[in-house]
Design an enzyme around this catalytic site. Structure first.
Site: not given
Length: 656
Positions: A445-446, A449, A452
């Site tokens: 999940h991290e 980011h 991104h």
């Protein structure tokens, strides 16, 4: 001052801050010089005799304040991850001064007049110009002098309160830890884990920042589970009065700007747009989630052979997974070694999707010895930036997991991104670090980011990578979680740390079956937290909370999410997202983003899953554009249609 490393760009690759050279005494003088430089740069923009243009006004603002940004980035990084007493003092001292400086810029009438007069035909410039205008108006640029003066006072006090709230939580992580002299109290955690908790003859289990501590699923002693649960839910009581004052000030702030409450103020420039849209989505999920919770509670009580309490839920849910779904979390851990999960799992999936590669840089260092650094290369071999991982929990680190930038990507400034992921895994006393499945999903999940930020390809730093609406930013990170169970990725990283044998197929199948159980609980605890956040921030301007202790209970009742067995994921006193971060009236964004995530994952599966073509499309349409385009337009561009709610309902077991 010439020897202060914060006053000049770092000479390390990609501008990685030289934390080894930074001393605590550098921060205050560097902050003061950074503020002076930024104010001088703003004054020069305002005094420019030429008519305002995009370049001499908006782009000039984007170029300004670089020294101050370096100082604040380094300070906030250390305060969150290596929060020594002195660093915390400096952060608390500078927070209101930083807020005051922000107001000095955004309430500068001459600057606002120039921005109002700027025009441009370039689409990316137009989007940035509109972003600046929105930010200035929401900061109070159109208020009269008396209103602006009150706004400044509110912002200064809020900065002090938010910093104090966060610092209280860092201290509570270890100050409210479960401490025992008898290792038998920790039965169920495993010998290696128990050994890692030993400190001077005692055993210390620090708190993570969620209500349900991960250890509750393993601890066999019911009294120990209850003690841990109560320590978790009763921590940082001093934060309750801070939360009340923060909520009241935010309501007053919203009223000054013409909004009915803080929630309306916050969502106005998010993808949700209105409080009605948020409430319709959240309240529409409460009933189905509660029905799932009641079914699950009956199963757990049957498993336990007695009525259960909230500290029992995680433990008996794990027992159900073992007995009814043939899944044992502990049986999976030997196959989830940290280094392998990161390099052969998280980073390898990104390579398969986007063609990017990662090279370890042991010659580069972060802010703590545990921090690791990789250089990231694009498909043609050019350097994209740096990725840093800080995996372990420690007493001076805030709980949870997060991503932030040390350097923002910007073609305007010629900067390539430097991105950090923070996890909170317990560091073993010796031997390999074996992860839980939840920690593996968090790592994926991290890194969503991080991608991104790393794959951002925009001109202006204000709209780089994750600089998107709060209720959109979780979307790419949640999409990235799907690759944790992709066979081509899983078979590479999920290998026994001693034998190298791949994880048995039957264990993976059991994991997938077991993950369908307890969705009612996970959805309901999240909704309870999101609606608690919402209730705090629907406070009307001038309204006072006379009974702080009872506010939370009444708020949960009003929202329909009070349940004796399922507490909110975060209670008010340790709800860092909303009282020490920028998720106020925005915690709903996780479910808002999950709707887009579930639909996008279905699209990816329909189009072949883990394929470069899919990764390149997601990179081009979503990741690379950051906040430089309308986010919902980016989603529609990726999907080729409007997003749908149904895949999310199916994933969560909430369909009719």
């Amino acid at each position: 001052m010439t020897e202060n490393p914060l006053l000049r760009p770092s000479e390390l690759p990609y501008g990685l801050p030289d934390f080894a050279a930074v001393r605590e005494e550098h921060f205050v003088p560097a902050f003061e010089q950074g503020v002076a430089e930024h104010l001088a740069e703003v004054a020069a923009i305002v005094a420019d005799p030429e008519p305002p243009t995009f370049d001499n006004t908006v782009a000039a603002l984007e170029r300004s304040g670089q020294t101050l940004k370096r100082v604040e980035t380094a300070l906030h990084t250390l305060a969150a991850s290596v929060g020594t007493d002195r660093i915390q003092e400096i952060d608390l001292e500078l927070a209101p001064r930083s807020a005051g400086h922000h107001d000095a810029v955004f309430l500068d009438r001459g600057l606002w007049e120039r921005i109002e007069r700027v025009s441009t035909g370039d689409p990316e410039e137009s989007h940035l110009l509109e972003r600046y205008r929105t930010d200035f108006v929401k900061a109070g640029a159109e208020l009269d002098d008396a209103q602006q003066e009150r706004l400044r006072a509110i912002n200064t006090e809020l900065a002090e309160l938010l910093s104090a709230f966060g610092q209280n939580l860092v201290r509570a992580g270890s100050g409210s830890a479960l401490v025992t002299d008898d290792p038998a109290d920790l039965d169920g955690l495993g010998e290696e884990r128990i050994a890692s908790l030993e400190q001077d003859g005692r055993y210390v289990l620090p708190l993570l920042n969620t209500t349900v501590q991960p250890a509750l699923a393993q601890l066999t002693d019911r009294a120990t589970r209850e003690k841990l649960y109560r320590l978790s839910t009763e921590r940082a009581p001093e934060n309750l009065d801070l939360a009340v004052r923060i909520a009241e000030l935010r309501a007053e702030h919203a009223g000054l700007l013409g909004y009915a409450d803080h929630a309306a103020y916050k969502v106005a420039d998010q993808t949700a747009k209105t409080v009605d849209a948020v409430e319709e989505r959240l309240h529409g999920l409460v009933g189905p989630a509660r029905r799932n919770v009641e079914r699950e509670a009956a199963v757990l009580a049957e498993q336990a052979g007695h009525e259960i309490e909230p500290w029992d839920w995680a433990y008996y849910a794990e027992q159900v997974r073992k007995e009814r779904y043939d899944f044992d979390e502990e049986a999976l851990r030997p196959y989830l070694e940290l280094d392998r999960v990161i390099e052969d799992g998280v980073l390898h999936a990104a390579h398969l999707l986007y063609g990017i590669t990662f090279t370890a840089r042991p010659d580069l260092h972060g802010y703590h010895p545990d921090t690791r650094v990789w250089e990231v290369f694009d498909t043609d071999g050019t350097g994209l930036g740096l990725f840093l991982l800080d995996p372990y929990a420690r007493p001076t680190k805030q709980g949870g997991a997060w991503m932030h930038n040390l350097v923002d990507q910007s073609f305007l400034l010629g900067d390539r991104p430097v991105v950090v992921n923070n996890l909170n895994i317990t560091k073993p006393a010796s031997g390999p670090t074996l992860m839980t499945w939840d920690e593996v999903e968090t790592a994926f999940h991290e890194f969503g980011h991080a991608l991104h930020g790393l794959l951002s390809a925009v001109r202006f730093p204000l709209v780089e990578g994750t600089s998107v609406p709060r209720d959109f930013v979780e979307y790419p990170s949640q999409v990235n979680e799907v690759w944790a169970t992709e066979p081509a990725v899983l078979e590479r990283y999920a290998r026994h740390h001693e034998t190298g044998e791949p994880v048995p197929a039957e264990l993976v199948a059991a994991l997938e079956r077991a993950n369908r159980f307890n969705q009612g609980f996970s959805t309901f605890e999240y909704l309870a937290a999101a609606l608690l956040d919402w209730q705090w921030h629907r406070l009307a301007p001038g309204e006072r909370i006379e009974d702080p202790a009872g506010f939370e209970a009444r708020a949960l009742e009003r929202a329909g999410v009070a349940h004796p067995l399922v507490p909110p994921r975060y209670r008010s006193t340790y709800f860092m997202h909303i009282f020490a971060g920028d998720y106020s009236a925005g915690y709903y964004s996780y479910v808002w983003s999950q709707v887009l995530d579930a639909d996008s994952v279905e699209w990816l599966r329909e189009h072949g899953g883990l394929r470069r073509e899919n990764g390149d499309r997601f990179r081009e349409k979503v990741l690379s554009v950051g906040g430089s385009v309308d986010p919902m337009g980016a989603v529609r561009d990726f999907l080729g249609r409007e997003p749908r709610l149904e895949p999310y309902l199916v994933r969560k077991g909430l369909e009719a």
